[in-house]
Scaffold this motif. Structure first.
Motif, PDB file in Angstrom:
ATOM      1  N   VAL A 462       0.312  -1.647  11.487  1.00 32.58           N
ATOM      2  CA  VAL A 462      -0.173  -0.727  10.696  1.00 32.58           C
ATOM      3  C   VAL A 462       0.737  -0.202   9.593  1.00 32.58           C
ATOM      4  O   VAL A 462       1.834   0.250  10.150  1.00 32.58           O
ATOM      5  CB  VAL A 462      -0.907   0.487  11.384  1.00 32.58           C
ATOM      6  N   TYR A 463       0.450  -0.103   8.253  1.00 30.77           N
ATOM      7  CA  TYR A 463       1.288   0.504   7.402  1.00 30.77           C
ATOM      8  C   TYR A 463       0.447   1.437   6.613  1.00 30.77           C
ATOM      9  O   TYR A 463      -0.761   1.368   6.341  1.00 30.77           O
ATOM     10  CB  TYR A 463       1.528  -0.624   6.315  1.00 30.77           C
ATOM     11  N   GLU A 464       1.115   2.573   6.105  1.00 30.25           N
ATOM     12  CA  GLU A 464       0.337   3.660   5.378  1.00 30.25           C
ATOM     13  C   GLU A 464       1.113   3.774   4.151  1.00 30.25           C
ATOM     14  O   GLU A 464       2.085   3.591   3.952  1.00 30.25           O
ATOM     15  CB  GLU A 464       0.445   4.988   6.224  1.00 30.25           C
ATOM     16  N   ILE A 465       0.100   3.740   3.086  1.00 32.06           N
ATOM     17  CA  ILE A 465       0.743   3.740   1.739  1.00 32.06           C
ATOM     18  C   ILE A 465       0.209   5.272   1.262  1.00 32.06           C
ATOM     19  O   ILE A 465      -0.925   5.689   1.203  1.00 32.06           O
ATOM     20  CB  ILE A 465      -0.077   2.805   0.840  1.00 32.06           C
ATOM     21  N   ASP A 466       1.347   6.049   1.132  1.00 31.25           N
ATOM     22  CA  ASP A 466       1.071   7.396   0.423  1.00 31.25           C
ATOM     23  C   ASP A 466       1.351   7.379  -0.932  1.00 31.25           C
ATOM     24  O   ASP A 466       2.390   7.041  -1.631  1.00 31.25           O
ATOM     25  CB  ASP A 466       2.425   8.187   1.114  1.00 31.25           C
ATOM     26  N   GLY A 467       0.096   7.667  -1.828  1.00 30.66           N
ATOM     27  CA  GLY A 467       0.181   7.637  -3.121  1.00 30.66           C
ATOM     28  C   GLY A 467      -0.542   6.462  -3.609  1.00 30.66           C
ATOM     29  O   GLY A 467      -1.023   5.975  -3.141  1.00 30.66           O
ATOM     30  N   GLN A 487       6.038 -10.073  15.307  1.00 27.80           N
ATOM     31  CA  GLN A 487       4.996 -10.842  15.431  1.00 27.80           C
ATOM     32  C   GLN A 487       3.606 -10.439  15.165  1.00 27.80           C
ATOM     33  O   GLN A 487       3.481  -9.664  16.457  1.00 27.80           O
ATOM     34  CB  GLN A 487       5.317 -12.095  16.510  1.00 27.80           C
ATOM     35  N   TYR A 488       2.968 -10.531  14.331  1.00 27.98           N
ATOM     36  CA  TYR A 488       1.708  -9.923  14.195  1.00 27.98           C
ATOM     37  C   TYR A 488       0.829 -10.956  13.503  1.00 27.98           C
ATOM     38  O   TYR A 488       1.020 -12.043  12.908  1.00 27.98           O
ATOM     39  CB  TYR A 488       1.713  -8.686  13.685  1.00 27.98           C
ATOM     40  N   LYS A 489      -0.608 -10.729  13.762  1.00 27.62           N
ATOM     41  CA  LYS A 489      -1.693 -11.485  13.281  1.00 27.62           C
ATOM     42  C   LYS A 489      -2.592 -10.989  12.238  1.00 27.62           C
ATOM     43  O   LYS A 489      -3.277 -11.404  11.558  1.00 27.62           O
ATOM     44  CB  LYS A 489      -2.449 -12.321  14.458  1.00 27.62           C
ATOM     45  N   VAL A 490      -2.305  -9.424  12.285  1.00 24.43           N
ATOM     46  CA  VAL A 490      -3.191  -8.603  11.644  1.00 24.43           C
ATOM     47  C   VAL A 490      -2.526  -7.451  11.026  1.00 24.43           C
ATOM     48  O   VAL A 490      -1.695  -6.931  11.560  1.00 24.43           O
ATOM     49  CB  VAL A 490      -4.498  -8.003  12.316  1.00 24.43           C
ATOM     50  N   LEU A 491      -2.461  -7.130   9.653  1.00 29.80           N
ATOM     51  CA  LEU A 491      -1.933  -6.158   8.793  1.00 29.80           C
ATOM     52  C   LEU A 491      -2.889  -5.095   8.369  1.00 29.80           C
ATOM     53  O   LEU A 491      -3.596  -5.499   7.694  1.00 29.80           O
ATOM     54  CB  LEU A 491      -0.974  -6.676   7.805  1.00 29.80           C
ATOM     55  N   ILE A 492      -2.625  -4.048   9.191  1.00 33.26           N
ATOM     56  CA  ILE A 492      -3.748  -2.841   8.516  1.00 33.26           C
ATOM     57  C   ILE A 492      -2.960  -1.997   7.454  1.00 33.26           C
ATOM     58  O   ILE A 492      -1.857  -1.523   7.930  1.00 33.26           O
ATOM     59  CB  ILE A 492      -4.116  -2.073   9.614  1.00 33.26           C
ATOM     60  N   LEU A 493      -3.646  -1.918   6.282  1.00 32.62           N
ATOM     61  CA  LEU A 493      -3.088  -1.253   5.237  1.00 32.62           C
ATOM     62  C   LEU A 493      -3.970   0.150   5.360  1.00 32.62           C
ATOM     63  O   LEU A 493      -5.310   0.082   4.697  1.00 32.62           O
ATOM     64  CB  LEU A 493      -2.964  -1.898   3.996  1.00 32.62           C
ATOM     65  N   ARG A 494      -3.207   1.210   5.735  1.00 32.28           N
ATOM     66  CA  ARG A 494      -3.939   2.432   5.674  1.00 32.28           C
ATOM     67  C   ARG A 494      -3.818   3.154   4.503  1.00 32.28           C
ATOM     68  O   ARG A 494      -2.874   3.495   4.138  1.00 32.28           O
ATOM     69  CB  ARG A 494      -3.248   3.383   6.961  1.00 32.28           C
ATOM     70  N   MET A 495      -5.013   3.205   3.357  1.00 35.04           N
ATOM     71  CA  MET A 495      -4.931   3.890   2.443  1.00 35.04           C
ATOM     72  C   MET A 495      -5.451   5.156   1.991  1.00 35.04           C
ATOM     73  O   MET A 495      -6.220   5.428   1.009  1.00 35.04           O
ATOM     74  CB  MET A 495      -5.996   2.759   1.533  1.00 35.04           C
ATOM     75  N   VAL A 524      -6.378  -5.985   6.841  1.00 36.55           N
ATOM     76  CA  VAL A 524      -7.303  -5.220   6.946  1.00 36.55           C
ATOM     77  C   VAL A 524      -7.353  -3.973   5.953  1.00 36.55           C
ATOM     78  O   VAL A 524      -6.280  -3.328   6.307  1.00 36.55           O
ATOM     79  CB  VAL A 524      -7.931  -4.919   8.396  1.00 36.55           C
ATOM     80  N   LEU A 525      -7.987  -3.320   5.374  1.00 35.95           N
ATOM     81  CA  LEU A 525      -7.651  -2.134   4.622  1.00 35.95           C
ATOM     82  C   LEU A 525      -8.560  -1.074   5.421  1.00 35.95           C
ATOM     83  O   LEU A 525      -9.566  -1.127   5.871  1.00 35.95           O
ATOM     84  CB  LEU A 525      -8.498  -2.117   3.190  1.00 35.95           C
ATOM     85  N   SER A 526      -7.701  -0.047   5.464  1.00 39.66           N
ATOM     86  CA  SER A 526      -8.341   1.503   6.314  1.00 39.66           C
ATOM     87  C   SER A 526      -8.498   2.523   5.473  1.00 39.66           C
ATOM     88  O   SER A 526      -7.436   2.820   4.599  1.00 39.66           O
ATOM     89  CB  SER A 526      -7.596   1.655   7.385  1.00 39.66           C
ATOM     90  N   GLY A 527      -9.453   3.126   5.538  1.00 35.88           N
ATOM     91  CA  GLY A 527      -9.711   4.522   4.573  1.00 35.88           C
ATOM     92  C   GLY A 527      -9.802   4.627   3.229  1.00 35.88           C
ATOM     93  O   GLY A 527      -9.057   5.102   2.410  1.00 35.88           O
ATOM     94  N   VAL A 528     -10.611   3.293   2.694  1.00 39.91           N
ATOM     95  CA  VAL A 528     -10.180   3.156   1.187  1.00 39.91           C
ATOM     96  C   VAL A 528     -11.279   4.291   0.619  1.00 39.91           C
ATOM     97  O   VAL A 528     -12.386   4.301   0.760  1.00 39.91           O
ATOM     98  CB  VAL A 528     -10.922   1.627   1.005  1.00 39.91           C
ATOM     99  N   HIS A 529     -10.820   4.747  -0.529  1.00 42.76           N
ATOM    100  CA  HIS A 529     -11.304   5.895  -1.334  1.00 42.76           C
ATOM    101  C   HIS A 529     -12.484   5.288  -2.198  1.00 42.76           C
ATOM    102  O   HIS A 529     -12.462   4.094  -2.590  1.00 42.76           O
ATOM    103  CB  HIS A 529     -10.395   6.790  -1.886  1.00 42.76           C
ATOM    104  N   GLU A 530     -13.199   6.151  -2.826  1.00 43.22           N
ATOM    105  CA  GLU A 530     -14.286   5.572  -3.884  1.00 43.22           C
ATOM    106  C   GLU A 530     -13.541   4.813  -4.852  1.00 43.22           C
ATOM    107  O   GLU A 530     -14.093   3.781  -5.391  1.00 43.22           O
ATOM    108  CB  GLU A 530     -15.059   6.768  -4.464  1.00 43.22           C
TER     109      GLU A 530
END
Length: 567
Positions: A462-467, A487-495, A524-530
């Motif tokens: 999981v990665y979080e993008i601040d800004g 080693q991973y198969k899914v990268l979650i981008l927390r937005m 996989v994108l998480s918390g995508v704003h409008e």
């Protein structure tokens, strides 16, 4: 530390690699011949200057650069600048400006400025590339229709109140001049150009491995030689020397250097941008990583030596680099062989190259301009925000009608203005809820946010993008992932804190997806704003990612991750 990629490649070099490089180098050398001639003519210099550039600069860029597969030489991007410099300062002035640009490129590399060039917004790159494409295509109208543009000091032409004793360099006066001489239309030249252009488009649709430009030039040259005996004549490129010229030092007088310094900056900036874009495209095709600072130093050395031997500015050529990769080139040796192949052609076959018809070269250049324009990228851009569209059109129009350097400068100003305005607006709305920072990507684990008790399954990160997600963020993804060593198969981008996404950020997301696709990783994108969600849907990026992979919150994103992992 300056360490050309050639040194690293030779450590594990063997006969099998050489055989692959030899084949690729010879093929690229043959393909590069008509392009080098065409770009020289488009730049207002002799065809031989293009060949000299491809030989000297092509060899140096491969020998001293920071990319394993980069092929250098003259490109269409320089045509606008070179034509204007030659018209105002002559070939001597062009040589001085090119050497100065080479010195500037070396300084950029020595002071490790290679990374900064990558931060020029995608909208600006698309705008000036499309503008250059229009200028190149427009400049070939005369050769395409076989026009005789008789402008000289004895026969001047007045356009928009200004008197010209040679063909104008600016786009609008040049188009007016072509209109003035359209009565000299030559049907035979037009037929050659039209058939060549149609062939190029059809060939590219069905055959990808062998560039159609090579076939067009060969067939058109043979046809010109044969049909000339039956009274059908068309303008050809003329005599080409059978050897390299002796080196000559340009004029470095104080007045000359002062007058040409702005031009040298333009050449250096354009060479840096195009070479690093080409190297980045090559990285995407091979999975390797180029050294941007070493690449700039190599480009600088090439641009210092090229004008000493009668050449023009050079940079990395995306099409020739791609041809090198597709034909098996894997080390800088292939690029050096490409340059030696051109030298052998010059020495032994130059007399046949002199019969290449200008009409066929015009078709090749118009086809190059069409590919440069990148219409799919423009269509995607026009579906986005008004601010991105505005920056694109401002850059495009100034490139065509004013100057490339002015276009980049004004484009950067507009892009910065819109970006700052949007950040201010969002900060005011979210001032009580979040602290917006400048695009920092950071790894999120249960230790980082213990209050959430995130249950991250094995095989996920999981990665979080601040800004805001902008054009510089993608490299942070790659660096962070490389440092993590997981080693991973899914990268979650927390937005959840990414309130704004622009065309550059969209491009960054596409590059991140491409990097993950090469590793077999699902994004996989998480918390995508409008605003980001609307832009993702409007541009079709949501479908590329998979709509099921665009989630409203981290709980849904983790659920989707478990499903992808088969848990």
């Amino acid at each position: 530390m300056f360490k050309p990629e050639l040194i690293n490649s030779l450590k594990t070099y063997n006969g099998k690699t050489f055989a692959s490089d030899l084949l690729a180098g010879v093929i690229v050398g043959i393909v590069a011949l008509p392009l080098a001639i065409a770009f020289a003519i488009a730049s207002g210099v002799s065809p031989a200057a293009g060949i000299f550039t491809a030989i000297i600069a092509g060899f140096c860029i491969s020998a001293f650069g920071g990319s394993t597969v980069q092929i250098g030489g003259p490109t269409g991007a320089f045509a606008v600048i070179v034509y204007a410099v030659v018209a105002q300062f002559g070939l001597a002035g062009l040589a001085t400006a090119t050497v100065m640009a080479g010195v500037l490129l070396i300084m950029l590399g020595v002071f490790k400025m290679g990374g900064l060039v990558k931060f020029i917004p995608y909208t600006i790159v698309t705008g000036f590339t499309a503008g250059i494409a229009v200028t190149i295509a427009g400049g070939q109208i005369g050769n395409f229709f076989g026009l005789t543009t008789a402008i000289s000091s004895e026969n001047p032409l007045t356009i928009l109140g200004e008197t010209f004793t040679q063909m104008p360099g600016d786009f609008l006066p040049k188009m007016i001049a072509f209109g003035h001489f359209f009565s000299t239309f030559d049907a035979y030249s037009f037929i050659i150009a039209a058939i060549s252009l149609v062939f190029l488009f059809v060939w590219a649709h069905f055959i990808k491995k062998i560039p159609g430009s090579l076939i067009v030039i060969l067939v058109a040259t043979i046809a010109t030689i044969v049909l000339r005996n039956y009274g059908f004549d068309t303008k050809t490129i003329g005599d080409i020397p059978h050897s390299l010229p002796s080196p000559t030092l340009p004029d470095f007088g104080l007045k000359t250097v002062t007058n040409l310094f702005p031009t040298a900056v333009s050449i250096a900036v354009l060479a840096a941008i195009e070479s690093l874009l080409s190297a980045a495209v090559a990285d995407g095709m091979t999975g390797a990583k180029h050294d941007s600072n070493t690449e700039l130093i190599g480009q600088g050395i090439a641009n210092i030596l090229s004008p000493l031997f009668g050449g023009i500015p050079a940079t990395g050529a995306i099409a020739r680099t791609a041809t090198n990769i597709k034909n098996g080139g894997r080390t800088p040796v292939a690029g050096m062989i490409h340059a030696l192949t051109l030298l052998l052609i010059l020495l032994f076959f130059g007399k046949y190259a002199s019969m290449i018809p200008m009409a066929a070269l015009a078709a090749v250049l118009i086809n190059v301009a069409w590919n440069m324009a990148s219409f799919p990228a423009i269509r995607a851009l026009l579906k986005g925000q008004k601010s991105d569209i505005c920056v694109f059109f401002v850059t495009f129009l100034i490139t065509v009608f004013v100057d490339l350097t002015v276009a980049i400068t004004v484009g950067l100003g507009f892009a910065a203005f819109f970006f700052i305005k949007k950040m201010i607006d969002l900060s005011e709305v979210q001032s009580e809820e979040s602290n917006i920072t400048s695009g920092i990507a950071k790894s999120i684990t249960t230790a980082d946010m213990p209050e959430e008790h995130l249950d991250i399954p094995s095989g996920a990160m999981v990665y979080e993008i601040d800004g805001p997600l902008f054009f510089g963020t993608v490299r942070k993804f790659e660096v962070a992932v490389e440092k993590a060593g997981i080693q991973y198969k899914v990268l979650i981008l927390r937005m959840r804190n990414t309130l704004y996404l622009d065309a550059g950020g969209l491009r960054a997301l596409e590059q991140a997806k491409a990097a993950c696709d090469r590793r077999g990783v699902t994004i996989v994108l998480s918390g995508v704003h409008e605003q980001p969600r609307k832009l993702l849907e409007k541009t079709g990026m949501a479908d590329k990612l998979g709509r099921e992979n665009v989630c409203d919150n981290i709980t849904l994103a983790l659920a989707r991750t478990r499903k992808v992992l088969g848990l």
